[in-house]
Design a protein around this motif. Structure first.
Motif: not given
Ligand SMILES: [Zn+2]
Ligand SMILES: [Zn+2]
Length: 271
Positions: A245-271
């Motif tokens: 539901x919240x992925x949809x919310x983010x997409x509806x707002x215009x986000x095309x990526x979410x972020x995941x962190x590894x070793x404190x570095x952001x990795x961008x993931x397409x949605x």
């Protein structure tokens, strides 16, 4: 398998005082659900660290052994990070610094569950204390946390509403806090930090995510790019809930990526 559960980056095991399942039970369930990116983020409540009731030293140390081992053990099934939900970091800075120097977290959620000198928002009686007054303290302290800047995403902005609005039914208007909320977002963006959408509000009386779509949209408008989603599950049953539901919310707002962190570095993931 639920193919929409792309991530769940806010979770608690029984290494948190209020968690039910072992870390491995949580990870196994996350694998069963087909969650692709997963972070275990047990509590580290800085101001409660030495309280008899909690005694965080041992579970925090245990997590530093168990979580990285689980990341390796399940590496072919799930991309997992060893995280922490760092509560009230400004309320004992020497301790916060010691913890951050001692442990190699992949991902740090900065949260405020109680304002300096007050109990957790879930313990307060809003017929006796002014919700408005506390919200003012809350947003001011969150802003100071954002300025301090040593975490990756801000946990569940609007957390007090879970109790003020959701459980006590007090209808508060946040309009007067809009300037400070904007400043919080701008500060996070400037410091290359982000926010999370915490889905737990959806399964609680509040009925919306924390923060809700209005504030996620505001964050986006101000230039926010770093966005994680987490269920804040404290047991295996709640894992992944509300994420789709919240992925949809983010997409509806215009986000095309979410972020995941590894070793404190952001990795961008397409949605
Ligand atoms: Zn929290
Ligand atoms: Zn949490």
């Amino acid at each position: 398998m639920t193919e929409n559960i792309i991530m769940d980056c806010h979770n608690h095991s029984n290494l948190s005082p209020d968690g039910s399942n072992t870390p491995e039970e949580m990870v196994k369930r996350a694998c069963e659900l087909g969650i692709k990116y997963y972070a275990l983020t047990d509590h580290l409540e800085i101001n409660k660290f030495f309280d008899e009731e909690y005694l965080y030293e041992e579970p925090v140390r245990k997590a530093s052994e168990i979580c990285p081992a689980l990341c390796r053990k399940y590496a072919d099934k799930i991309t997992m990070s060893y995280g922490v939900e760092l509560g009230q970091p400004l309320q004992d800075m020497p301790l916060t610094n010691r913890m951050l120097d001692s442990y190699d977290y992949d991902f740090i959620i900065g949260s405020l569950h109680m304002c300096d000198g007050w109990e957790d928002f879930y313990e307060l009686d809003y017929s006796k204390v002014s919700a408005d007054y506390l919200l003012g303290l809350y947003f001011d302290e969150v802003l100071e946390m954002a300025k301090w800047g040593k975490f990756d995403v801000l946990g569940h902005l609007t957390y007090p509403l879970r109790y003020i609005k959701g459980e006590s039914g007090i209808d508060v208007n946040l309009d007067k806090y809009l300037p400070v909320i904007k400043e919080i977002f701008s500060t996070l963006i400037k410091n290359d930090m982000g926010i999370e959408i915490n889905t737990s509000g959806l399964r609680q009386q509040l009925g919306v995510s924390m923060p809700d779509a209005y504030y996620v949209n505001l964050y986006k408008e101000l230039g926010g790019k770093i966005l994680t989603i987490g269920s804040d599950a404290h047991c295996t049953e709640d894992l992944g809930k509300g994420v789709a539901e919240c992925v949809k919310l983010a997409k509806d707002i215009g986000f095309t990526e979410l972020t995941f962190f590894n070793k404190r570095n952001p990795i961008f993931i397409k949605i």
